[in-house]
Design a protein around this motif. Structure first.
Motif, short mmCIF file in Angstrom:
data_model
loop_
_atom_site.label_atom_id
_atom_site.label_comp_id
_atom_site.label_asym_id
_atom_site.label_seq_id
_atom_site.Cartn_x
_atom_site.Cartn_y
_atom_site.Cartn_z
N MET A 1 136.90 41.09 118.13
CA MET A 1 136.14 40.87 116.88
C MET A 1 134.64 40.75 117.20
SD MET A 1 136.50 37.51 114.52
CE MET A 1 134.99 36.74 114.09
N THR A 2 133.82 41.51 116.45
CA THR A 2 132.37 41.46 116.70
C THR A 2 131.78 40.22 116.00
OG1 THR A 2 132.28 43.84 116.83
CG2 THR A 2 130.21 42.72 116.42
N LEU A 3 131.12 39.37 116.79
CA LEU A 3 130.52 38.16 116.22
C LEU A 3 129.08 38.40 115.82
CD1 LEU A 3 131.36 35.01 118.36
CD2 LEU A 3 132.02 35.51 116.02
N LEU A 4 128.38 39.15 116.69
CA LEU A 4 126.95 39.35 116.45
C LEU A 4 126.59 40.81 116.68
CD1 LEU A 4 124.16 37.80 116.10
CD2 LEU A 4 123.97 37.94 118.58
N GLU A 5 125.82 41.34 115.73
CA GLU A 5 125.35 42.71 115.89
C GLU A 5 123.83 42.71 115.73
OE1 GLU A 5 127.36 45.46 113.34
OE2 GLU A 5 126.40 47.18 114.31
N VAL A 6 123.16 43.10 116.79
CA VAL A 6 121.69 43.17 116.75
C VAL A 6 121.33 44.63 116.52
CG1 VAL A 6 119.58 42.80 118.11
CG2 VAL A 6 121.50 41.20 118.34
N LYS A 7 120.57 44.89 115.42
CA LYS A 7 120.27 46.27 115.05
C LYS A 7 118.78 46.51 115.01
CE LYS A 7 124.00 47.82 112.04
NZ LYS A 7 124.31 48.02 110.62
N THR A 29 125.93 44.62 120.58
CA THR A 29 126.92 43.79 119.88
C THR A 29 127.47 42.76 120.86
OG1 THR A 29 128.68 45.33 120.45
CG2 THR A 29 127.70 45.60 118.27
N LEU A 30 127.95 41.67 120.30
CA LEU A 30 128.58 40.62 121.12
C LEU A 30 129.94 40.33 120.50
CD1 LEU A 30 128.04 38.45 123.42
CD2 LEU A 30 127.44 36.91 121.55
N GLU A 31 130.98 40.47 121.32
CA GLU A 31 132.35 40.25 120.82
C GLU A 31 132.75 38.79 121.03
OE1 GLU A 31 133.97 42.93 119.41
OE2 GLU A 31 132.07 43.95 119.82
N PHE A 69 125.33 38.11 111.94
CA PHE A 69 126.25 37.13 112.51
C PHE A 69 127.42 37.01 111.55
CE2 PHE A 69 127.64 32.62 112.63
CZ PHE A 69 128.22 32.65 113.88
N LYS A 70 128.63 37.35 112.04
CA LYS A 70 129.82 37.40 111.18
C LYS A 70 129.51 38.19 109.90
CE LYS A 70 131.88 33.19 113.03
NZ LYS A 70 132.25 31.80 112.84
N ASN A 71 128.84 39.31 110.08
CA ASN A 71 128.50 40.27 109.01
C ASN A 71 127.42 39.80 108.04
OD1 ASN A 71 130.22 42.30 109.90
ND2 ASN A 71 131.96 41.26 108.92
N THR A 72 126.77 38.68 108.29
CA THR A 72 125.67 38.24 107.41
C THR A 72 124.37 38.28 108.20
OG1 THR A 72 127.23 36.76 106.37
CG2 THR A 72 124.93 36.38 105.85
N ASN A 73 123.34 38.83 107.56
CA ASN A 73 122.07 39.00 108.26
C ASN A 73 121.31 37.67 108.35
OD1 ASN A 73 119.80 39.99 109.46
ND2 ASN A 73 119.13 41.24 107.71
N LEU A 74 121.16 37.16 109.58
CA LEU A 74 120.45 35.89 109.77
C LEU A 74 119.00 35.99 109.31
CD1 LEU A 74 121.66 34.95 113.39
CD2 LEU A 74 122.50 34.02 111.25
N LEU A 75 118.44 37.20 109.41
CA LEU A 75 117.01 37.36 109.10
C LEU A 75 116.72 37.28 107.60
CD1 LEU A 75 116.04 40.16 111.64
CD2 LEU A 75 115.81 37.70 111.87
N GLN A 212 133.75 28.84 128.49
CA GLN A 212 133.83 30.10 127.74
C GLN A 212 135.31 30.43 127.48
OE1 GLN A 212 132.46 33.52 129.88
NE2 GLN A 212 133.07 34.90 128.26
N LYS A 213 136.12 30.27 128.53
CA LYS A 213 137.55 30.59 128.43
C LYS A 213 138.27 29.56 127.55
CE LYS A 213 141.17 31.65 131.63
NZ LYS A 213 141.64 30.70 132.61
N ASP A 214 138.05 28.28 127.83
CA ASP A 214 138.79 27.23 127.12
C ASP A 214 138.43 27.17 125.64
OD1 ASP A 214 139.76 26.70 129.58
OD2 ASP A 214 138.66 24.82 129.89
N LEU A 215 137.15 27.36 125.31
CA LEU A 215 136.71 27.20 123.91
C LEU A 215 136.59 28.54 123.19
CD1 LEU A 215 133.86 24.57 124.52
CD2 LEU A 215 136.27 24.12 124.07
N GLY A 216 136.84 29.64 123.89
CA GLY A 216 136.72 30.97 123.27
C GLY A 216 135.28 31.29 122.90
N LEU A 217 134.34 30.76 123.70
CA LEU A 217 132.91 30.94 123.39
C LEU A 217 132.41 32.34 123.73
CD1 LEU A 217 131.13 27.81 124.91
CD2 LEU A 217 130.96 28.60 122.56
N SER A 218 131.45 32.82 123.00
CA SER A 218 130.70 34.00 123.41
C SER A 218 129.37 33.49 123.94
CB SER A 218 130.43 34.92 122.22
OG SER A 218 131.64 35.23 121.60
N ILE A 219 128.91 34.03 125.06
CA ILE A 219 127.67 33.50 125.66
C ILE A 219 126.69 34.64 125.92
CG2 ILE A 219 126.69 32.12 127.53
CD1 ILE A 219 129.31 30.81 128.01
#
Ligand code: SF4
Length: 329
Positions: A1-7, A29-31, A69-75, A212-219
């Protein structure tokens, strides 16, 4: 699942001597659960990208782009909306742990503020003052749990300590604990081990990998150290003078770099035996008046006439993105 997409992220700083074109057209992108390293020499724009994601740059600096971020533009978010994400869903570990903490607060007071900010518990100003006077045992238990998660020895003593009474490694662990209190999805780590000795550096990197592994974090790591990138990141983006130059699986990029700048960076790692020292000739560009075409062309041993005129597009080579005309049609 893509969490962050920088365009197409483009950041310019307007100063009294002109416009500094620090980052142009960054795309990635960051998964979920993925670790990504942004590498490059100092001044290549890595930290600017990180700070843009964190939402701490002046809005007029971002001239183009989207941060989905999760399909919503932070900007395009207002401050209220952004504050539910910044420091909550997206958190940050700075590079200088001692200067990131308040010297007049104990670690317990830092935790209390962080827990309240994260809504655990929700507190108005009066109940906050009461909590500051005496921290309830329930809250203290939570603080100790987080300190144990980051493997702090003697956590009871550490809670009562001031930052200057603790070592750099301990402080970095505390910052990591403070960053995960809000159960973030993304952790941004800006040179998290630069200020530490090599043994502590290894322990902190192992801790981050475990979390990262235990909490399912993206870094997203920012580092100028290719060894750090190799040790912790699934994917790497090499940046030069505010432009992306190569992107791919870390082990593949570092074992067989394709872009002349990445090759130069890898060759400049000192060898233990023989080989001598190899640097990249020349210095960083003038961001007010950057070179036309490929920004690396004044330093590139393989530069061609097209490189001076036209900026290279990303070419896909063996599943990797390389921004260089050597790989063009
Ligand atoms: Fe060198 Fe040209 Fe490739 Fe730039 S595009 S890295 S100048 S060969």
């Amino acid at each position: 699942m893509t969490l962050l997409e920088v365009k197409n992220l483009t950041v310019y700083f307007k100063t009294f001597i002109g416009i500094s074109k620090v980052v142009e057209d960054v795309n990635f992108t960051l998964e979920k659960g993925e670790s990504l390293a942004l590498v490059g020499e100092s001044g290549s724009g890595k930290t600017t990208v990180l700070k843009t994601i964190l939402g701490v740059l002046p809005p007029n600096a971002i001239v183009k782009g989207e941060l989905l971020f999760k399909n919503t533009n932070l900007l395009s978010m207002g401050n209220d909306e952004l504050s539910k994400i910044r420091g909550m869903e997206i958190t940050y570990i700075p590079q200088e742990p001692l200067s990131a903490l308040n010297p007049f607060y104990t670690i317990e007071e830092h935790f209390l503020d962080r827990l309240i900010l994260s809504g655990k518990p929700k507190a108005g100003i009066l109940s906050y003052i009461k909590l500051r006077r005496k921290v309830p045992s329930e809250l203290k238990k939570t603080m100790l749990e987080y300190l144990e998660k980051v493997k702090i020895p003697d956590p009871e003593r550490v809670l009562k300590s001031y930052p200057m009474q603790l070592s750099g490694g301990m402080l970095q662990r505390i910052l990591i604990a403070l960053a995960i209190v809000s159960n973030p999805s993304i952790l941004l780590a800006d040179e998290p081990t630069t200020a530490l000795d090599v043994v502590t550096q290894k322990e902190i990197l192992e801790l981050l990998k475990e979390l990262q592994k235990d909490l399912g974090l993206s870094i997203i790591y920012v580092t100028h150290d290719l060894g750090v990138a190799r040790a912790i990141a699934d994917k790497v983006i090499v940046m030069y003078a505010g432009h992306m130059v190569e992107e791919g699986i870390t082990s593949e990029v570092l074992a067989k770099p394709l872009h002349p700048y990445t090759k130069g960076l890898v060759d400049s790692i000192p060898k233990l035996v023989g080989g001598g020292l190899h640097g990249i000739e020349g210095g960083l560009i003038d961001y007010y008046n950057p070179p036309s075409g490929c920004r690396f062309h004044p330093r590139c041993p393989k530069a061609m006439s097209i490189c001076r005129e036209t900026r290279p597009k990303p070419f896909i080579v063996n599943g990797r993105k390389v921004y260089c005309w050597l790989y063009g049609e």
